[in-house]
Design an enzyme around this catalytic site. Structure first.
Site, mmCIF file in Angstrom:
data_model
loop_
_atom_site.group_PDB
_atom_site.id
_atom_site.type_symbol
_atom_site.label_atom_id
_atom_site.label_comp_id
_atom_site.label_asym_id
_atom_site.label_seq_id
_atom_site.Cartn_x
_atom_site.Cartn_y
_atom_site.Cartn_z
ATOM 1 N N HIS A 87 0.795 -1.227 0.000
ATOM 2 C CA HIS A 87 0.000 0.000 0.000
ATOM 3 C C HIS A 87 0.825 1.273 0.000
ATOM 4 O O HIS A 87 0.330 2.319 0.412
ATOM 5 C CB HIS A 87 -0.912 0.049 1.229
ATOM 6 C CG HIS A 87 -1.988 -0.979 1.251
ATOM 7 N ND1 HIS A 87 -3.258 -0.746 0.786
ATOM 8 C CD2 HIS A 87 -1.979 -2.250 1.686
ATOM 9 C CE1 HIS A 87 -3.998 -1.832 0.943
ATOM 10 N NE2 HIS A 87 -3.243 -2.763 1.489
ATOM 11 N N LYS A 132 -7.634 13.851 4.974
ATOM 12 C CA LYS A 132 -6.731 12.700 4.848
ATOM 13 C C LYS A 132 -5.715 12.810 5.968
ATOM 14 O O LYS A 132 -5.631 13.852 6.631
ATOM 15 C CB LYS A 132 -6.026 12.691 3.498
ATOM 16 C CG LYS A 132 -5.434 14.059 3.117
ATOM 17 C CD LYS A 132 -4.885 14.092 1.705
ATOM 18 C CE LYS A 132 -5.941 14.186 0.642
ATOM 19 N NZ LYS A 132 -6.253 12.921 -0.018
ATOM 20 N N ARG A 133 -4.918 11.758 6.191
ATOM 21 C CA ARG A 133 -3.877 11.884 7.198
ATOM 22 C C ARG A 133 -2.939 13.040 6.840
ATOM 23 O O ARG A 133 -2.780 13.386 5.671
ATOM 24 C CB ARG A 133 -3.097 10.572 7.313
ATOM 25 C CG ARG A 133 -3.835 9.521 8.100
ATOM 26 C CD ARG A 133 -4.120 9.968 9.526
ATOM 27 N NE ARG A 133 -2.914 9.946 10.318
ATOM 28 C CZ ARG A 133 -2.581 8.965 11.153
ATOM 29 N NH1 ARG A 133 -3.385 7.934 11.327
ATOM 30 N NH2 ARG A 133 -1.463 9.004 11.823
ATOM 31 N N THR A 149 -8.429 6.727 -1.505
ATOM 32 C CA THR A 149 -9.795 6.204 -1.622
ATOM 33 C C THR A 149 -10.786 7.321 -1.342
ATOM 34 O O THR A 149 -11.926 7.275 -1.804
ATOM 35 C CB THR A 149 -10.031 5.039 -0.641
ATOM 36 O OG1 THR A 149 -9.470 5.396 0.626
ATOM 37 C CG2 THR A 149 -9.391 3.766 -1.139
ATOM 38 N N LYS A 170 -14.539 8.468 -3.074
ATOM 39 C CA LYS A 170 -15.761 8.819 -2.325
ATOM 40 C C LYS A 170 -16.289 10.178 -2.769
ATOM 41 O O LYS A 170 -17.502 10.372 -2.923
ATOM 42 C CB LYS A 170 -15.481 8.819 -0.815
ATOM 43 C CG LYS A 170 -15.161 7.437 -0.259
ATOM 44 C CD LYS A 170 -14.539 7.489 1.142
ATOM 45 C CE LYS A 170 -13.834 6.160 1.439
ATOM 46 N NZ LYS A 170 -12.916 6.231 2.590
HETATM 47 C C1 NTF Z 1 -2.411 3.749 2.136
HETATM 48 N N1 NTF Z 1 -1.207 3.149 2.688
HETATM 49 C C2 NTF Z 1 -2.012 4.621 0.952
HETATM 50 O O1 NTF Z 1 -1.211 5.690 1.422
HETATM 51 C C3 NTF Z 1 -3.249 5.148 0.226
HETATM 52 O O2 NTF Z 1 -2.861 5.816 -0.932
HETATM 53 C C4 NTF Z 1 -4.146 3.979 -0.133
HETATM 54 O O3 NTF Z 1 -5.352 4.452 -0.690
HETATM 55 C C5 NTF Z 1 -4.457 3.155 1.103
HETATM 56 O O4 NTF Z 1 -3.256 2.695 1.695
HETATM 57 C C6 NTF Z 1 -5.289 1.940 0.784
HETATM 58 O O5 NTF Z 1 -4.689 1.183 -0.211
HETATM 59 C C7 NTF Z 1 -0.927 3.115 3.975
HETATM 60 O O6 NTF Z 1 -1.627 3.583 4.828
HETATM 61 C C8 NTF Z 1 0.380 2.465 4.354
HETATM 62 F F1 NTF Z 1 0.359 2.108 5.613
HETATM 63 F F2 NTF Z 1 0.618 1.411 3.604
HETATM 64 F F3 NTF Z 1 1.341 3.309 4.146
#
Ligand code: NTF
Length: 814
Positions: free
Chosen positions: A361, A549-550, A659, A663
């Site tokens: 991810h 978002k984070r 994601t 949405k």
């Molecule tokens: C996150 N990964 C990604 O930063 C996003 O872009 C993605 O949409 C989501 O996963 C779901 O696939 C993480 O949080 C991590 F931990 F892998 F860095």
């Protein structure tokens, strides 16, 4: 005629009211007169669960007795959101609930509000897992979600007087939690530490301590599938709760030490997102839930068998590793097969390799977990041996394939000092996937290039998706009704590509006006919600411009805030006259990892820009900034449907997928974004003319790095950027104190790792295009509607179908 396929329950509202009364009486021991909304919430939840139980049991029986391979989704996070509305929807009880609750003299809102949201995830990764289990159930695919029932979820975010983030514990289990059923009778033992000895030529692990893993089961009802799967979250308990001897010596705290040590394992979700935390406790957590889950799967699929034929294991269940967090499952299954069931190495390897698949991810190399060998050796000595042996086998395989020695070294799973979990997952499983086309391509070309060269067949893509049940139907009932009206059916809820049928309606001004009216009503709702929950005075007649978002440097909240400051300065300086300015309300939502200094400074800056801007009479009605604290699923469900313009402005090549972007598009927001992650595919589908694209591409980013990036050049060359940064530096947003943002400013001007300054010009330029469209509401809404019509691909149902076909090779129960 509108075709309605939504599930309908056989009970009437009056009957459902009686069921609630019964629960109140027999389980909670209160009369409806004595009951509080929270009592009714618990009673309703229990009543809904009863409606689901038969399907749940039948799904389990069909899964175990049939020949359909199940999916085990192993994930350290499941950000499921509130359960009640979703369960009611899938049980077909929504109308009955509304009526029944009113008839008992309660307000539906109060009852729904009594539910406390579980925060068992950080962000996209955890929410994706929740969407996936929803889709698996809705498609009728037998599946388990396996994870941890953390006692404390992601921290609650507050802001102090100075605008800084304060983290407080999220004790979500403080009150009765009616959804999770604790099943003490199906516990598992998970052991740690100790040593490995040889006995009769066999390796035997003598662990030093063990904890009891107790499953807490959540029903996962499918929408209109009649199926109910299980989310099994493990809670850690102690085998020796209490040491009476110690207690009797009046050493009260010491007496509960064993309990504390065991329970610590499932105590808290690590508030990290994208960066690994090298903490022993985190590895304990990972091993804890993975080991319990593997043993649980054997128990479930080979019931009552002492000597099960585990050579069929990979036909019973396929385990998906959600990022590197559960990767210790690979050596664990090897150990279980060899040490507990007596299989030889090669047989165990074949089974293990077939059973696991890995989803990556991220694109940030530093986000791939690497564990110190010493730590693994201390905590899981037998697993370290197995990992070493896997690595030996891997090296021989690479040698035999003629891979160069240097490359073999680069690819090492075990380096002596450390273990690279992503490499272990890539070698140890059958498939590796990224989460959007661009991301999967970059995994092959960059992050895991050597692996893709040697094992090209392992690599595939599955673009992420989101569940339309929660994020359209529940979050945006007005839009749902309009979609159903436009399509003449509600089948789109289980076949989201049907949204395509809305496209011709974009030429119908009357329909577009209805669509615009939905958005406007959602904005009014959100303004009321924001007033009630946060005390904000949001004007629903302004453009609602959202970035949620984070908080991460690569996501570039800094770009948004700097552009906003520049806009503020434009108005203040008279460069833009107030009536030239399109009124905007900018809404941020973001949590920063507690130890992420620059991210926390950015939060503080946003809060203080909000304070200054919102209190400045010169920009009144033109520019407002709000930062509702503690962004979570509930807030997302309110904010997304009310948003006009969504920000997806990460540096190209850094956001794996996103994601939120999906949405927003599905809820009729326009997107301003870079060519990153799933933005690329969204834009492809909705059409370039319906997406506000700006900024450097991946290739341009790479070229600029290669040429030597100097952020200061951009600062010097762009007076608006300079003015914005200078205002941050000179104390405008810190009551004159220049030290507050000094580190942030220094970072921008000297490093700017994610090239915020380089993209600033393009980002501010595109605002004119955005605003020119926004002042033509009909045209704006036409394009927004075209976004909705073409985003059906981003259903998590489609993602799951891709997983089924490309990776899991299974399907729905017969
Ligand atoms: C996150 N990964 C990604 O930063 C996003 O872009 C993605 O949409 C989501 O996963 C779901 O696939 C993480 O949080 C991590 F931990 F892998 F860095």
């Amino acid at each position: 005629m509108t075709e309605i396929t939504a599930p309908k329950s056989p009970v009437t509202a009056a009957e459902f009211a009686n069921e609630i009364r019964e629960q109140l009486k027999y389980t909670q021991g209160v009369t409806p007169e004595q009951a509080k909304p929270a009592d009714v919430y618990v009673a309703v939840s229990a009543a809904v669960r009863r409606h689901l139980v038969d399907s749940w049991m039948k799904t389990q029986a069909d899964m175990v007795n049939g020949n359909t391979k199940a999916v085990g989704y192993l994930s350290a996070e499941f950000l499921i959101g509130k359960q009640l509305r979703n369960a009611l929807l899938n049980a077909g009880l929504t109308e009955q609930f509304n009526e029944a609750v009113e008839s008992l003299g309660f307000s539906v809102q109060d009852v729904v509000d009594a539910e406390y949201e579980p925060g068992l995830g950080n962000g996209g990764l955890g929410r994706l897992a929740a969407c996936f289990i929803d889709s698996l159930a809705s498609l009728g695919v037998p599946a388990f979600g396996y994870g941890i029932q953390y006692r404390y979820g992601i921290f609650k975010q507050e802001f102090d007087e100075a605008g800084r983030q304060i983290e407080t514990p999220d004790y979500w289990l403080a009150n009765e939690e009616p959804w999770g059923h604790i099943d003490y009778n199906r516990d598992q033992k998970v052991s740690f530490g100790g040593e490995v000895v040889e006995e009769n030529g066999r390796k035997v692990w003598k662990p030093a301590w063990s904890v009891r893993a107790v499953p807490v089961d959540y029903m996962v009802p499918g929408y209109a599938s009649g199926r109910v799967n299980t989310l099994r979250l493990w809670a850690a308990k102690s085998y020796d709760e209490f040491d009476l001897l110690t207690f009797n010596k009046s050493e009260y705290l010491d007496a509960v030490k064993p309990q504390v040590k065991a329970e610590n394992i499932s105590k808290i979700l690590y508030p990290e997102d994208s960066t690994p935390q090298g903490k022993a406790l985190r590895l304990e957590q990972q091993y804890f839930f993975v080991s319990a889950s593997i043993h649980d799967a054997i128990r479930v699929f080979y019931p009552g068998q002492d000597k099960p034929d585990l050579t069929t294991f990979a036909d019973k269940i396929t385990f998906q590793l959600n990022d590197t967090h559960p990767v210790i499952g690979i050596p664990e299954l090897m150990r279980v097969l060899m040490d507990e069931y007596g299989y030889d190495w090669d047989t165990a390897w074949t089974i293990t390799n077939k059973t696991f698949n890995y989803t990556c991810h991220t694109l940030l190399p530093e986000a791939l977990e690497v564990w110190p060998s010493k730590l693994i050796g201390e905590l899981l000595p037998r697993h370290l041996e197995i990992i070493e042996k896997i690595n030996d086998q891997f090296e021989s395989e690479l040698k035999a394939k003629g891979v160069a020695d240097e490359t073999i070294k680069d690819m090492a799973i075990y380096t002596g000092d450390s273990v690279r979990m992503a490499y272990l997952a890539t070698y140890g499983g059958s498939h590796v996937n990224g989460v959007a086309e661009l991301h999967s391509q970059l995994l092959k070309d960059v992050t895991l290039k050597n692996f893709s060269d040697v094992y090209p067949g392992k690599f595939t893509n599955v673009t992420n998706g989101v569940t339309p049940r929660r994020f359209i139907k529940l979050a945006n009932p007005r839009l749902s009704d309009l979609i159903t009206e436009g399509l003449g059916t509600d089948r789109w809820l289980s076949d989201l590509e049907l949204l395509k049928g809305l496209e011709p309606l974009a030429a119908d001004d009357e329909f577009v006006k209805k669509f615009a009216a939905v958005k406007q009503a959602n904005k009014v709702d959100f303004a009321n919600y924001a007033k009630r929950e946060y005390g904000f005075d949001i004007d629903p007649n302004t453009m609602i411009n959202t970035m949620v978002k984070r908080l991460h440097e690569y996501k570039r909240q800094a770009l948004k805030i700097l552009a906003l400051i520049a806009r503020y300065a434009d108005i203040k300086s008279g460069r833009l006259s107030a009536d030239e300015v399109l009124p905007r309300t900018v809404v941020f939502g973001a949590k920063a990892a507690p130890g992420y200094y620059l991210a926390k400074q950015t939060i503080q800056l946003i809060n203080n820009v909000a304070r200054v801007v919102n209190n400045d009479p010169d920009v009144k009605g033109k520019l407002n900034v709000y930062f509702p604290w503690n962004y979570n699923v509930r807030l997302a469900q309110h904010l997304i449907p009310a948003t006009d313009l969504d920000e997806q402005i990460s540096q190209a090549g850094k956001e794996a997928s996103g994601t939120g972007n999906m949405k927003f598009a599905l809820n009729g927001a326009m997107t301003v974004g870079t060519l990153d992650g799933a933005n690329v595919e969204i834009r492809e589908r909705v059409g370039a003319e319906n997406f506000f694209l700006f900024g450097m591409t991946v290739d341009e980013v790479d070229a600029l790095y290669a040429a030597g990036y100097d952020p200061k050049k951009y600062y010097d060359a762009n007076p608006r950027l300079r003015a914005a940064i200078d205002m941050v530096a000179d104390g405008t947003f810190s009551n004159g104190d220049k030290s507050v943002y000094a580190d942030l400013v220094h970072d921008w001007l000297t490093k700017d790792w994610f090239m915020t300054l380089a993209d600033f010009g393009a980002y501010t330029d595109i605002q004119a295009e955005i605003e020119a469209l926004y002042v033509q509401p009909l045209e704006w809404n036409r394009k927004a509607l075209i976004n909705v019509a073409n985003s059906g691909y981003f259903s998590s149902d489609r993602s799951i179908e891709d997983y089924l076909e490309r990776i899991w090779k299974t399907g729905p129960l017969a």
